[in-house]
Motif scaffolding. Structure first.
Motif, PDB file in Angstrom:
ATOM      1  N   THR A   1      -5.335  -1.143   5.963  1.00  0.00           N
ATOM      2  CA  THR A   1      -5.533   0.299   5.836  1.00  0.00           C
ATOM      3  C   THR A   1      -4.229   1.024   6.115  1.00  0.00           C
TER       4      THR A   1
ATOM      5  N   ALA B   1       0.846  -1.193   0.000  1.00  0.00           N
ATOM      6  CA  ALA B   1       0.000   0.000   0.000  1.00  0.00           C
ATOM      7  C   ALA B   1       0.880   1.241   0.000  1.00  0.00           C
TER       8      ALA B   1
ATOM      9  N   THR C   1      -4.569   7.069  -1.326  1.00  0.00           N
ATOM     10  CA  THR C   1      -4.058   5.738  -1.045  1.00  0.00           C
ATOM     11  C   THR C   1      -4.185   4.812  -2.254  1.00  0.00           C
ATOM     12  N   ASN C   2      -3.342   3.791  -2.230  1.00  0.00           N
ATOM     13  CA  ASN C   2      -3.364   2.759  -3.258  1.00  0.00           C
ATOM     14  C   ASN C   2      -3.018   1.441  -2.590  1.00  0.00           C
ATOM     15  N   TYR C   3      -3.730   0.362  -2.971  1.00  0.00           N
ATOM     16  CA  TYR C   3      -3.528  -0.934  -2.328  1.00  0.00           C
ATOM     17  C   TYR C   3      -3.328  -2.036  -3.358  1.00  0.00           C
TER      18      TYR C   3
ATOM     19  N   ASP D   1      -4.254  -5.600  -4.751  1.00  0.00           N
ATOM     20  CA  ASP D   1      -5.560  -6.260  -4.758  1.00  0.00           C
ATOM     21  C   ASP D   1      -5.683  -7.278  -3.626  1.00  0.00           C
ATOM     22  N   SER D   2      -4.588  -7.920  -3.279  1.00  0.00           N
ATOM     23  CA  SER D   2      -4.619  -8.992  -2.280  1.00  0.00           C
ATOM     24  C   SER D   2      -4.924  -8.492  -0.866  1.00  0.00           C
TER      25      SER D   2
ATOM     26  N   LYS E   1      -6.787  -5.380  -0.329  1.00  0.00           N
ATOM     27  CA  LYS E   1      -7.908  -4.429  -0.329  1.00  0.00           C
ATOM     28  C   LYS E   1      -9.026  -4.926   0.568  1.00  0.00           C
ATOM     29  N   GLY E   2      -9.551  -4.025   1.382  1.00  0.00           N
ATOM     30  CA  GLY E   2     -10.626  -4.376   2.290  1.00  0.00           C
ATOM     31  C   GLY E   2     -10.158  -4.969   3.611  1.00  0.00           C
ATOM     32  N   ARG E   3      -8.878  -5.315   3.708  1.00  0.00           N
ATOM     33  CA  ARG E   3      -8.342  -5.880   4.957  1.00  0.00           C
ATOM     34  C   ARG E   3      -7.293  -4.980   5.592  1.00  0.00           C
TER      35      ARG E   3
END
Length: 121
Positions: A68, A49, A57-59, A61-62, A64-66
């Motif tokens: 921050t 990230a 921000t940029n994450y 894919d693996s 994302k959602g978990r």
């Protein structure tokens, strides 16, 4: 001299959480983007990230959602909150920052020493 010092790694069970911190210190004028990367044994170092100085921000894919990413500009510190951890998140996590120091004419990228994160199944 500029240093990045990470903390917060450790051993956690799958489904658990950890919070990583990375503090920049030294002769700093300004910090641009900051980010976290990770490297599992036998694999390349991959982006986890990033966050700009304005908070964009940029994450991967693996995560994302978990995970921050956040930062405290007053403390020159970036954080990575990692929730719902999986065994495949096991890696050494490295902090990276693009920093304009007082002794260099251009900003440079700096790396921390890395912190181990191990997620057991």
């Amino acid at each position: 001299q500029v240093q990045l010092v990470e903390s917060g790694g450790g051993l956690v069970q799958a489904g658990g959480f950890l919070r990583l911190s990375c503090a920049a210190s030294g002769s700093i004028c300004s910090i641009n983007a900051m980010g976290w990367y990770r490297q599992a044994p036998g694999k390349q170092r991959d982006l986890v990230a990033t966050i700009t100085s304005r908070g964009f921000t940029n994450y991967a894919d693996s995560v994302k959602g978990r995970f921050t990413i956040s930062r405290d500009n007053a403390k020159n510190t970036v954080y990575l909150q990692m929730n719902s951890l999986k065994p495949e998140d096991t890696a050494v996590y490295y902090c990276n920052a693009n920093i304009q120091s007082r002794i260099m004419t251009i900003p440079l990228g700096y790396w921390g020493q890395g912190t181990q994160v191990t997620v057991s199944s």
